[in-house]
Each structure stands twice: as structure tokens, then as C-alpha cells.
Design an enzyme around this catalytic site. Structure first.
Site, short mmCIF file in Angstrom:
data_model
loop_
_atom_site.label_atom_id
_atom_site.label_comp_id
_atom_site.label_asym_id
_atom_site.label_seq_id
_atom_site.Cartn_x
_atom_site.Cartn_y
_atom_site.Cartn_z
N SER A 136 -6.36 -27.05 110.28
CA SER A 136 -6.32 -25.72 110.87
C SER A 136 -7.61 -24.95 110.58
O SER A 136 -8.02 -24.11 111.38
CB SER A 136 -5.15 -24.91 110.30
OG SER A 136 -3.94 -25.24 110.93
N ASP A 146 -2.28 -18.42 117.83
CA ASP A 146 -1.84 -18.64 116.46
C ASP A 146 -0.78 -17.61 116.07
O ASP A 146 0.02 -17.21 116.91
CB ASP A 146 -3.07 -18.57 115.54
CG ASP A 146 -2.95 -19.44 114.31
OD1 ASP A 146 -2.15 -19.09 113.42
OD2 ASP A 146 -3.67 -20.46 114.21
N ASN A 181 -2.23 -32.58 109.66
CA ASN A 181 -2.38 -32.80 108.22
C ASN A 181 -1.45 -33.91 107.73
O ASN A 181 -0.78 -33.77 106.71
CB ASN A 181 -2.07 -31.49 107.47
CG ASN A 181 -2.98 -30.37 107.87
OD1 ASN A 181 -4.11 -30.59 108.32
ND2 ASN A 181 -2.51 -29.14 107.72
N HIS A 185 -2.14 -16.99 108.72
CA HIS A 185 -2.81 -18.17 109.24
C HIS A 185 -3.80 -17.82 110.34
O HIS A 185 -4.97 -18.25 110.33
CB HIS A 185 -1.74 -19.13 109.76
CG HIS A 185 -2.22 -20.49 110.11
ND1 HIS A 185 -2.60 -20.84 111.40
CD2 HIS A 185 -2.36 -21.60 109.37
CE1 HIS A 185 -2.95 -22.11 111.41
NE2 HIS A 185 -2.82 -22.60 110.19
#
Length: 369
Positions: free
Chosen positions: A309, A105, A246, A155
């Protein structure tokens, strides 16, 4: 191939998959510069479009693709830990200690009080920097790059807290409380990273012998290099799980790498056990997990985000608990699906159902001590 048109004298960044030494030599010979070489017969180079065309016609070259970009699939708390019965696992002593989970990530905040006790090692494939703006409009996190793999976005830290936030009487608790978290930084401060960067992170995870790779990132188009990297990781014993995307509402829009058959694709649910309105759907979905309004760690504190996520690291944390009990990557995948809870959603919405951490560990939801 889809190599973008370049002006005369310019080069493009390419991922080239080849067969054998002849293919490798051809790719290297065509390159103006070599950026990265993989263990799974692929290479990232800079070359002219003319050289790329020549490689396409080489019988020893499997594919030539422009090195595109993927993005962090953010954003939208610990109600999810409770909903998947992770607290039942905790009360029965299942902490995930001894298992290694790679958060592939934007990095992990190296000095967050809810994560420090569980942090292992890390590696960065992109630069950590909190200076300057972002091309895509994201705001870099207010954080210091103490480590090359520190989180300059937020994130990755949010995902890390969901997977394995420390049970230390402050902040949040993760699905696992003692999985060792490894920061594999493949996304920059703006939340983006190239196919090659991400593939390198997946390859690195496999080469370290870690148990779980959590990929809360993706794009609408795939990459053969990343597909190869995922296959390489699974062949080397890694359980890979990724956010479905998404793009909802939709019926067939699971993104990559979640859509690869080597990766468990996770959709998102809300606190009412409905499908999150943003969650991608499709036949590749294998399991669902909480993803709407998830409270977790970010550099310097805590925040609530929504997204597939956030669903993905719920599964990664549960997988880490199973790995700590000796399950292999293929056994983890089967067990998570076979013990999922039917919450009445269609297969293309939730796959086998909602993640049930306690059931996967052989516990009943009433087994809390």
C-alpha cells in the site's frame, strides 16, 4: 457465481453485468432494490437467490456475482522519496502541478497541514464515522469528519502524503509536491469496502477526467464489476496503479485489482533494495517501489507503516508528474517501466525494476541543482 446461501425471505447484494437494454431491464426486474447503476453496463442490486439464479440463465446477462469485500493493504518512510530520486525531480522544478491524482482509499484528512495545499475535491461512497469499533479489529483514526470524504481510518492519508506531501518545510515531502489530490473514499473506518463501492470510485475518477487513480487496496479474489470499472477508467484516459498485496513470501499471489491487465501492479522493496518480506509476487508485477518502514502523514500527525500500500502511491506520485508533462495514461505506464532501475530482483518480484522518478522525467540522478 458463488452467491451465498440465504434464508427464506432474505436477499443478497449482487453485481450484475448485462448486455443491452434487455439485460438491464431483466436485472432491474429481478431486484428487490437497486443500489447503484454504472455507465459500463453493470448494476448493483439486492435480490433473492432464486432471482439471481434466473439472471444467471438469462442470455442478456454477462455475469452475476455476490458483492464481496476488499480491504486496505496496510501497513509498514521519506527514505523512499530519496531512493526513487524524486528529490532530483523537485530540484529541477518537476512538482506535478496541474495533474490530478485520486487516492481511492479510506479518504484524506482534510485539515492536515502537509496536505491541505494540494487537496482538490472528494467524494465518499461509504459513510465517514469515527464512532464505534471495527468488525475486523482495526482502530478508527482519531479524526473529525469535516468532509464526507475525510479519513476515519488513517490509511488513505498515509498514501496521500507519499504521493504528494507538500514541500512546506514541515512534516514530510511526497514523490510529487504539487499534484492535486482528490479523496475518493471507498473504504470505511475499518478499512473495508465492497466491490461495488470501489468500482463506483474508479468510475467516478474516470468521469472527473482525473489523470491517476491510486488503489492501495485489494483482495485475493476478483470482481467482474471492478474489472469493468478499471477498463472503463483506462478507456477514459486514467492511469491506474495498485498495490500487489501483502501475501508474501509467495511466487504467484498478486491480488486484485492489481492483477488486472488494465492496472500497473506494484511490489514493495526495503531500504536495502531487497524485496519486502510481505510483498506479493507474480507475473503481473510491473514495477517495484519502496514500501517497508515508510514515514508519512496520518490524521493528526505522522506515522511509519509498511506494505505494498505504501509502494503504490510512490508510483502514483511519479505518474502524476508525468501527467503534468502531458503524457497519456498508456505513455505513463510505458515510461515508468522503460526507465525503471534494475536492482537484481527477479521479474516476478519487481517487474521492470525499481521506480526511478528522475529517469522517467528524462533526468539523471546527478542532475540535482
Amino acid at each position: 457465481m458463488g452467491v451465498a446461501t440465504a434464508k427464506e425471505g432474505e436477499t443478497v447484494e449482487l453485481n450484475v453485468g448485462f448486455s443491452g437494454s434487455a439485460g438491464r431491464s431483466a436485472a432491474r426486474s429481478a431486484a428487490d432494490s437497486v443500489i447503484r447503476e454504472f455507465a459500463f453496463d453493470a448494476i448493483t442490486i439486492r435480490a433473492s437467490p432464486k432471482a439471481a439464479k434466473g439472471l444467471e440463465n438469462n442470455p442478456n446477462v454477462r455475469y452475476v456475482e455476490e458483492n464481496g469485500t476488499m480491504f486496505a493493504l496496510a501497513q509498514s518512510t521519506p527514505w523512499g522519496v530519496d531512493r526513487v530520486d524524486a528529490e532530483v525531480a523537485h530540484s529541477n522544478g518537476y512538482t506535478g502541478a496541474g495533474a490530478d491524482v485520486a487516492i481511492i482509499d479510506t479518504g484524506i484528512d482534510s485539515d492536515h497541514p502537509d496536505l491541505q495545499a494540494n487537496l482538490g475535491s472528494g467524494k465518499s461512497f461509504v459513510q465517514c464515522s469515527t464512532k464505534g469499533g471495527c468488525r475486523y479489529g482495526a482502530k478508527p483514526a482519531d479524526n473529525t469528519c469535516y468532509q464526507s470524504w475525510d479519513d476515519d481510518n488513517d490509511h488513505g492519508t498515509h498514501c496521500a502524503g507519499i504521493a504528494s506531501g507538500d514541500d512546506n518545510s514541515q512534516g514530510v515531502v511526497g514523490v510529487s509536491t504539487e499534484n492535486t489530490l482528490h479523496a475518493v473514499k471507498v473504504l470505511d473506518k475499518c478499512g473495508s469496502g465492497s466491490f461495488s463501492d470501489i468500482a463506483a470510485g474508479v468510475e467516478y475518477t474516470a468521469d472527473q477526467g482525473w489523470d491517476v487513480g491510486s488503489l492501495s487496496l485489494g483482495g485475493s479474489s476478483g470482481s467482474q464489476t471492478l474489472r469493468d470499472a478499471c477498463q472503463y477508467a483506462v478507456n477514459n484516459g486514467v492511469f491506474l496503479v495498485a498495490a500487489a498485496g501483502n501475501s508474501g513470501p509467495c511466487t504467484d499471489c498478486v491480488g486484485y485489482p492489481a492483477a488486472y491487465d488494465t492496472v500497473m501492479a506494484v511490489s514493495s522493496t526495503n531500504s536495502s533494495d531487497g524485496l519486502s518480506n510481505f510483498s506479493s509476487q507474480g507475473p503481473e508485477i510491473e514495477i517495484a517501489a519502496p514500501g517497508t518502514d515508510i514515514y508519512s502523514t496520518v490524521p493528526g500527525g505522522y506515522a511509519t507503516f509498511s506494505g505494498t500500500s505504501m509502494a503504490c502511491p510512490h508510483v502514483a506520485g511519479a505518474a502524476g508528474q508525468l501527467a503534468a508533462q502531458g503524457y497519456t495514461n498508456t505513455e505513463i505506464r510505458s515510461r515508468l517501466k522503460n526507465t525503471a532501475e534494475d536492482i537484481g530482483l527477479a521479474a516476478n518480484e519487481s517487474g521492470a525494476g525499481l521506480l526511478d522518478d528522475a529517469a522517467a522525467l528524462g533526468l539523471d540522478s546527478s542532475d540535482s541543482t
